[in-house]
Write an enzyme that holds these catalytic residues in place. Structure first.
Site, short mmCIF file in Angstrom:
data_model
loop_
_atom_site.label_atom_id
_atom_site.label_comp_id
_atom_site.label_asym_id
_atom_site.label_seq_id
_atom_site.Cartn_x
_atom_site.Cartn_y
_atom_site.Cartn_z
N PRO A 76 34.00 -19.91 4.41
CA PRO A 76 35.21 -20.01 3.60
C PRO A 76 34.88 -20.32 2.15
CG PRO A 76 34.93 -21.97 4.96
CD PRO A 76 33.89 -20.99 5.40
N LYS B 100 37.33 -23.01 14.31
CA LYS B 100 38.49 -23.54 15.03
C LYS B 100 38.23 -24.95 15.55
CE LYS B 100 39.99 -18.92 16.41
NZ LYS B 100 40.13 -17.96 17.50
N SER C 261 43.74 -14.52 19.35
CA SER C 261 43.29 -15.85 19.74
C SER C 261 44.41 -16.73 20.27
CB SER C 261 42.61 -16.54 18.55
OG SER C 261 41.50 -15.79 18.12
N GLY D 183 34.31 -22.15 -1.31
CA GLY D 183 33.99 -23.51 -1.72
C GLY D 183 32.94 -24.22 -0.90
#
Length: 847
Positions: free
Chosen positions: A357, A756, A713, A359
């Protein structure tokens, strides 16, 4: 000769001793100088030439220091000439003189004059020099078309002094003022004559060259091509001048670069061929600039230049540890990669692709690797590129063609072995009219092909095998052929303790330095840093944390600056009041008004004052057991996981279908259909009559989630929410799940397990259910995440029912046969105890 004389400044004329001439004088200061010479100095004055003709009132620095003393023979002017009207003055130049200093600059210039001692010419060489001067000047006058040279040639016949003859000739030569000044400065008359002879010979060669060029051009062009003739003549003259002066410029500079460039044999052959064509082109033609740009581009490529690489693995490890906290697995894989690449010059292996992701430090990791290995760092942002020519370059037949971004950055790097970062490779586009950029990258990243990468503009293969390529992406949504060339290294989001250490050890010191925070001005407590993490940031990376710390530093600097300004103003007021008041009472009173010093320590309660209101509330996840509400886990397009609630509501209506509202993507809508089919096919086992579906409407929605949910999902979460809503059996509130199922209820593999599970930790959900096929993915999950979760691996929906529902939904298991009406939610709802307070199910006992 007098030691002081008025000065007459000449714009573009330069005279030598023995020369008589007439001058038109118009400037007021020049007219005043002539009047002064006639009235006070017997008509004598000093002639000096200006360095710059445009100067109206020249001073000492604007004049050549050496000149001649002249005598005014005649001065013709009107009756009002004293007021500055132009006139004609006849002069006779007498001898050399030098300006020592200016005495006056009022109405005109008056200077102190020095007279250099001249070295007279040996009389025995007078006739020899005289004959040479007259002979050369006669040839020059014969070749020249001007009448002035013929008149001067006739005048020289009666002169029998070689020095005088040289002076007359020097006055007519077309040479610069600087060269004439050097002649006049020479005190040795023999040397001065030799220089005049050399200038005559050069003037003769120049005239012959001009005649040869004129003859050559007249044969090649016609009267209708006069403009081209002038341009060609200037070009040829420039070539000749460059060769004579030894100071190459323009095209000669390009020729020198072509001659001195160290190029491989195929490149040398192509460059020499193009250069031969270029030299035959006309400067005004359209192909001239195209060919020149191409040659400069090829010569600017690093065909042989290499950076000296650093081969210490321990140093590379120190650089990575100094720049990045944690990421141990990622660092180990990078060091393994570097170790092999240092031993094998050309590493024919997959390209590393850092996926994570925003950053989390993908780009900064690439910069650290470049610094650790001694490679130059080059970055290309691939986001939004839809044209294949951006990678391969444009063909030279198009107007405005140029190399691709890859070759442009290689030329800018100046070395053939840099570290090349292909940033945001998952966001590369595709256009039906401009090719496929991802397909062009295949040749770049494939080690079996990139040793001969062909750019359409260069038309020469370039070896990219020594380049270290790195790619970054937020997701693995990359074209399959391109992904096949990559080794994916996933960078997960950071846990809270990791963010805390990164902020404390890396981000805060850097922002304090960048914003000028001095030592002792800022002390951020651990509780305050945690408050920033929980109340002002909500992302898997640390970019927002970095921005909040920068904002905090700016606020602190502003407050200290204002405090210092107020203290300075108070000191000034104190000094003024101390001068007016007497005694210690006034001093004590002034001291008592001093404001207290601003505290450097920032506590959690101070954050609102510095950063504003809390942006993200610390609301805990609702762990109460509720009917029709299930916690799901999703993986967003930005590459990080989230916990969200799927909520199902049932109410009387026409029925016959399940409506999905809210943030649903296409795949999620398909998952709703799968859940609906599963519910209908098992209605009898669940104790639900078919009349129930005809009399009720079922609505599914996603609550408290801003980003659209998509993907399979959430399939099992949808099934559980539907069964819970229809049967009225509450769902345990401290369980989150992810997984897809088929019509038979078998769980299928899903992606993003690591992200997740991290979202479950951050959402403080203690129990997570994942499909059995995803069990190998747990090896890539850090122990810090797994230790905080109760991860349950299941293979079917029936096993999930045992984990999530407070009692079995099947007929004959803890419930009577179902009626054709929906049970009352309120009456069936449990007390909301958490999972650890419920009785363990049979499946729990087995596991």
């Amino acid at each position: 000769m007098p030691e002081q004389l008025p000065i007459l400044a000449l714009r573009e004329d330069f005279f030598f001793p023995g020369v008589m001439a007439s001058l038109q004088v118009g400037r007021p200061r020049s007219v005043a100088a002539i009047h002064t010479a006639l009235e006070r100095y017997g008509g004598l004055m000093l002639l000096l030439t200006q360095r710059y003709a445009e100067s109206e009132d020249p001073l000492e620095d604007d004049l050549f220091p050496c000149g001649v003393v002249c005598k005014v023979l005649n001065w013709e002017f009107d009756s009002d000439a004293a007021a500055g009207t132009p006139g004609i003055v006849s002069i006779e130049c007498m001898g050399q003189a030098r300006l020592e200093a200016l005495e006056s600059q009022a109405d005109h210039l008056i200077g102190r004059i020095g007279y250099p001692e001249r070295v007279a010419l040996d009389e025995s060489r007078n006739n020899e020099y005289l004959a040479k001067l007259k002979k050369l000047f006669q040839k020059l006058a014969r070749d020249d078309e001007g009448e002035a040279f013929w008149q001067e040639n006739n005048a020289l016949k009666s002169i029998d002094d070689a020095v005088h003859c040289a002076h007359r000739i020097a006055s007519h030569l077309t040479i610069s003022l600087e060269m004439k000044h050097e002649l006049l400065e020479e005190v040795d008359e023999g040397i001065r004559i030799e220089r005049v002879l050399a200038l005559l010979r050069g003037q003769k060669k120049l005239d012959k060259l001009s005649q040869r060029l004129d003859s050559k051009m007249r044969k090649e062009i016609e009267d209708s091509q006069r403009i081209n003739y002038l341009n060609e003549k200037i070009r040829v003259m420039q070539q000749e001048l460059d060769q004579l002066n030894g100071n190459p410029d323009g095209e000669s500079e390009l020729e020198r670069r072509v001659r001195e460039a160290e190029l491989p044999d195929p490149v040398r052959q192509k460059v020499d061929e193009e250069h031969r064509r270029f030299k035959l082109m006309h400067p005004m033609s359209g192909e001239y600039s195209v060919s020149r740009n191409y040659l400069e581009c090829v010569l600017g490529m690093p065909w042989t230049e290499r950076s000296k690489l650093k081969r210490s693995i321990s140093r590379a490890a120190q650089v990575l540890d100094a720049d990045h906290y944690g990421l141990e697995e990622v660092k180990e894989r990078i060091l393994d990669y570097l170790a092999v690449q240092q031993r094998v010059r050309h590493l024919r292996g997959p390209v590393m692709c850092l996926v994570g992701p925003p950053g989390v430090g993908k780009t900064s990791l690439a910069e650290s690797i470049a610094r650790a290995t001694g490679r130059k760092y080059v970055r290309i942002a691939l986001g939004g590129i839809v044209d294949e020519s951006e990678i391969r370059g444009h063909r030279r037949t198009y107007i405005g063609s140029m190399p691709g971004k890859l070759m442009q950055r290689m030329a800018r790097a100046g070395t053939r072995n840099p570290l090349f970062l292909l940033d945001e490779v998952d966001k590369i586009g595709k256009s039906a009219n401009h090719g496929d950029p991802a397909a062009a990258l295949l040749e770049v990243l494939d080690p079996e092909q990139n040793h001969c990468f062909g750019d359409h503009y260069l038309e020469i293969d370039f070896d990219l095998s020594e380049v270290m390529f790195l790619c970054t992406a937020n997701t693995t949504n990359i074209p399959e052929p391109l992904l096949d060339r990559m080794e994916v290294i996933k960078l997960p989001g950071y846990l809270e303790d990791e963010k805390f250490n990164i902020g404390r050890s890396y981000l805060l010191p850097r922002q304090m330095e960048r914003n000028g925070v001095r030592e002792g001005e800022l002390e951020l407590s651990d509780e305050a840093l945690l408050g920033i993490l929980r109340g002002y940031t909500h992302e898997p990376g640390v970019r927002e944390l970095d921005r909040q710390l920068a904002k905090l530093c700016r606020k602190v600097v502003r407050r200290h600056t204002m405090l210092e300004s107020e203290a300075d103003a108070e000191k000034k007021t104190k000094r003024q009041s101390g001068a007016a008041l007497q005694g210690g009472a006034a001093t004590q009173k002034t001291r008592s008004r001093r404001k207290p010093k601003l505290s450097a320590r920032i506590a959690p309660e101070d954050l609102k004052e510095y950063l504003g209101s809390v942006r993200y509330s610390e609301k805990k996840t609702n762990k109460a057991d509720r009917v029709g509400r299930v916690k799901g886990l999703a993986w967003t397009a930005s590459g990080y996981g989230v916990v969200f609630d799927i909520e199902v509501e049932i109410f009387p209506g026409k029925g016959g279908r399940v409506e999905a509202t809210g943030q649903f993507g296409p795949s999620m809508k398909d998952a709703v259909k799968v859940a609906e089919v599963f519910l209908h096919t098992r209605a009898e086992r669940l104790g639900i009559s078919q009349d129930f579906f005809a009399k009720h409407e079922i609505h599914v929605t996603v609550s408290e989630f801003e980003t659209p949910v998509d993907g399979p999902s959430a399939n099992i979460a949808l099934v559980l929410a539907l069964i819970s809503a229809v049967t009225g059996i509450p769902v345990r509130g401290d369980v989150a799940m992810t997984g897809a199922s088929n019509f038979s209820g078998d769980l299928r593999k899903i992606g993003g397990v690591r992200e997740k599970l991290l979202a479950a930790v951050q959402g403080e959900v203690p129990v997570v259910i994942i499909p059995e096929e995803n069990e190998p993915d747990l090896d890539e999950v850090p122990d810090a995440i797994k230790d905080k979760l109760d991860i349950r691996i299941r293979s079917s929906l029936e096993q999930v029912f045992e984990d999530v529902l407070v009692r079995s939904p099947w007929v004959g298991r803890n419930r009577s046969k179902g009626s054709d009406e929906r049970p009352d939610k309120t009456r069936k709802r449990t007390s909301g105890k958490s999972l650890e307070h419920q009785e363990p199910s049979r499946l729990d006992a087995q596991t």
